[in-house]
Design an enzyme around this catalytic site. Sequence first.
Site, PDB file in Angstrom:
ATOM      1  N   ARG A  87      36.217  48.720  29.796  1.00 58.27           N
ATOM      2  CA  ARG A  87      37.281  48.606  29.002  1.00 58.27           C
ATOM      3  C   ARG A  87      37.897  47.487  28.552  1.00 58.27           C
ATOM      4  O   ARG A  87      38.712  46.904  28.897  1.00 58.27           O
ATOM      5  CB  ARG A  87      38.381  49.056  29.506  1.00 58.27           C
ATOM      6  CG  ARG A  87      37.791  50.494  30.419  1.00 58.27           C
ATOM      7  CD  ARG A  87      38.727  51.427  30.991  1.00 58.27           C
ATOM      8  NE  ARG A  87      38.890  50.834  32.414  1.00 58.27           N
ATOM      9  CZ  ARG A  87      39.908  51.170  32.950  1.00 58.27           C
ATOM     10  NH1 ARG A  87      40.325  52.274  33.410  1.00 58.27           N
ATOM     11  NH2 ARG A  87      40.241  51.047  34.553  1.00 58.27           N
ATOM     12  N   HIS A  92      31.637  46.269  44.220  1.00 60.92           N
ATOM     13  CA  HIS A  92      32.001  45.306  43.634  1.00 60.92           C
ATOM     14  C   HIS A  92      33.638  44.746  43.812  1.00 60.92           C
ATOM     15  O   HIS A  92      33.803  43.325  43.681  1.00 60.92           O
ATOM     16  CB  HIS A  92      33.083  46.288  42.286  1.00 60.92           C
ATOM     17  CG  HIS A  92      33.093  44.964  40.890  1.00 60.92           C
ATOM     18  ND1 HIS A  92      32.206  43.884  40.574  1.00 60.92           N
ATOM     19  CD2 HIS A  92      34.438  44.675  40.479  1.00 60.92           C
ATOM     20  CE1 HIS A  92      32.766  42.782  40.064  1.00 60.92           C
ATOM     21  NE2 HIS A  92      33.974  44.170  39.599  1.00 60.92           N
ATOM     22  N   ASP A 107      41.868  45.571  35.294  1.00 65.01           N
ATOM     23  CA  ASP A 107      42.108  45.790  33.304  1.00 65.01           C
ATOM     24  C   ASP A 107      42.937  46.338  32.490  1.00 65.01           C
ATOM     25  O   ASP A 107      43.106  46.150  31.844  1.00 65.01           O
ATOM     26  CB  ASP A 107      40.672  46.089  33.770  1.00 65.01           C
ATOM     27  CG  ASP A 107      40.152  46.608  32.912  1.00 65.01           C
ATOM     28  OD1 ASP A 107      40.189  47.705  34.135  1.00 65.01           O
ATOM     29  OD2 ASP A 107      38.721  46.957  32.668  1.00 65.01           O
ATOM     30  N   ASP A 108      43.060  47.877  33.079  1.00 63.55           N
ATOM     31  CA  ASP A 108      44.499  47.874  32.725  1.00 63.55           C
ATOM     32  C   ASP A 108      45.332  48.525  33.001  1.00 63.55           C
ATOM     33  O   ASP A 108      46.132  48.801  32.770  1.00 63.55           O
ATOM     34  CB  ASP A 108      44.077  49.744  32.476  1.00 63.55           C
ATOM     35  CG  ASP A 108      43.835  50.295  34.316  1.00 63.55           C
ATOM     36  OD1 ASP A 108      44.148  49.068  35.015  1.00 63.55           O
ATOM     37  OD2 ASP A 108      44.007  51.295  34.282  1.00 63.55           O
ATOM     38  N   ASP A 156      40.033  51.574  49.435  1.00 63.58           N
ATOM     39  CA  ASP A 156      42.098  51.568  49.578  1.00 63.58           C
ATOM     40  C   ASP A 156      41.953  52.193  50.695  1.00 63.58           C
ATOM     41  O   ASP A 156      43.513  52.157  51.279  1.00 63.58           O
ATOM     42  CB  ASP A 156      41.881  51.993  48.231  1.00 63.58           C
ATOM     43  CG  ASP A 156      41.859  52.949  47.556  1.00 63.58           C
ATOM     44  OD1 ASP A 156      40.799  53.817  48.174  1.00 63.58           O
ATOM     45  OD2 ASP A 156      42.042  53.610  46.442  1.00 63.58           O
TER      46      ASP A 156
END
Length: 555
Positions: A112, A178, A200-201, A278
Site C-alpha cells: 500500500r 512477518h 503502513d496505514d 495478536d
Amino acid sequence: KPQPKIKPQPKIKPQPKIKTEPKTKTQSKIKTQSKANTRRTTTQTEVKSPGSKPRIVRRWNGEGTDKIGSLRIEHGGVPKLEGSLMDQIVKERGLLPLDISRVPVAIVAKDRPDLLRRCLESIERAESSVMNMVTIYQHGHDPRLSSVAEDFQKQGVSLVRNEANTNNGEAHVRIARHYKFVLSRAFENPETSYVIVLEDDMEVSVDFFLYFQSIGRLYEVDDSIYCISTWNDNGFLNKVRDSRRVLRSEFFMGLGWLVSRKLYKEEWEPRWPSAHWDHWLRDPRNRKGRECVYPEISRNYNSGSVGVHVNHKFYNKFLKRIKKNGDKSSPLRLQDAIKGERRTYEQEQDLLLRSAIVNVSFPDISSNHKNGVFALAFEKSRRGSYIWESDPNSAWAKIAQDFGIWHEFRTFRQGLVQFWHEDNFLILVEKGSKAYQRLAELHSEPVKQIYPGESRAPKMPPEMLVVAAQAQSCDDACQQFAKRCSQGHLVTLNTCEVLEEHFSCTKCEPNGGPDLPAYVRDSKAENYGHCLTNTHPFTCHGTHRITQRICPCIS
C-alpha cells in the site's frame, strides 16, 4: 518620716467550679463530621423525575483533599490526582524520560504505497522524530513500495525485505510470520531496549514521540505492564476529551505500540504463534495478569479502509470515528505517565468510583443531568474463551450498540469501561466483576442497573412518540407539540420491531448516522423502504434528506 502602713486587700474567695455536662453522642457525631468535611465536601441535590417522588442525590464537588493526596476536577467532574503529590510519586517510582532518539521505529508494510507515504510524512512532521531510526519492513517485493522508500532515503529511512514464504498459507499465517521477522530483526542489536511498531496505514500525531518519551520507561518501574500503546479502541470523537489521561486494560491494543526487548526475546520469540499473533498475546496464558497502558485520546490514526481484516463497513463503523490528538500544546508529562503505573492508577480509579453517582437511572441521567460522573451496572455477559469476547445476544452487546462503542470487551479492566456520553462521564461495570465489588464497597447504596429488568431501556408509551417529517430532526418534530426530544430514550426505539410498527419497512438492517433509527422515505434512494437501526451514537438534532425519524418527546 516612716511611711504609713498600707492595709492589705481582702482575699478574694475562689469561685466554685462549674460542672460541665458530658458530651452527648450527637455532639460527638457533629464534631467527627466537621473533621471529615475538611477532607471531602459533598452537597445534596433534590432530583425529581416526571411521575416520581423527589429523592436526594449525593454529589461530590471535588473541594478539599482526600487521604491519598490532592485532586483536581476537570471536564465537568472527572477527578484526577494532581499537584505536588504527582511530583513526589514520579520521584518515588523512579520514572525517567525515555531517550526517544535511540528507539528504532519498525513499519510493517506490504503493498500500500500511498498509505505508506502518508505514514512517513506524518512521522516527519512529528516533534522529536528521528528519521534515520525508521525502517520499513516490506512483506514481498512490490516495486511501488521500494519507490516510496527511495524518496525518503535522504532522511535516513531504510528498507528491509522479507521475501520468504510471502504467498504460502492464509493471510493470518503470513502476517504472524512477518511480524516475527520484523521484531527479530529490529532487536538484532543487543543495545536495543525498545522498538516502536507501526503499520503502513497509520498516521501519527504531532506528539506521538513525546508520548513515548514520557511513558516508555513505565516498563522499568511496573512489571504488571506488557504493552504501551498509542491507540484507544473506544477513543471515538465524542467519547474522549482529555489528552493527558492514561488508562489501563486487559485487552492488547497493538496499533502503534512500544514493545520491550525483555518481553520479546525472553517470553514471546521462543514461542511465537503460527497464526493470529495478536489474539495469542491476549490469551490469559501469555498475558499472565498483565495489562496494556494506553491514552484516552489516541496518538495515531488508521487511514486504511481496506486490508486483510478491514473492509469499508468495518472501517466506517470503528476506525474512521477515532479521534487523533491534535493538541501539541499539552503533551503527556511524567506526572501524567506515572498514572499508568498500577498502584497510582488504582488510587485515581478509587477517586473516580468514589465521586460517581450510583442511584440515578440512565434515562434520567440523559434527560436531566449534565457534567456529572455516573456509574451504572449491567448483567454479566462474558461467554467466550478469551477475555474480550462477548455473546452477540448478551446485555453488553446491546448496550455497546446503543452507545456506538465496541461490542467486544475492548478497553475493559476488571469488568469496567469508561467514556463520555453526551455531557456526562459514564462508568459501566459488569455485575459480579472486581470493579463492581469495589464500587459497592465505596458506596452505601446499590448501583443502578443501566436498563433495569431488560437488556434495554423501558419501552416508551405510544403517546410520547412522534413521527417526524422527511429530513426533519427530532428536536424540531417535538417542538411542534411544545415538547422536547429525550435523547436518552432513543435507544428504546432502536429496534426493527419498533420501526416496523410505525413504517412500512421492506427490509430492516443496521447502519450508522446521527439521524438514525429512521425509515428511508425518498423513493429515489437506493435503499428506499428500508428501516435502519443505529450503530453510532444517538442524537436529537440529526437529519438526513432521505430519512424520516421516529422521536421520543417528553414534556
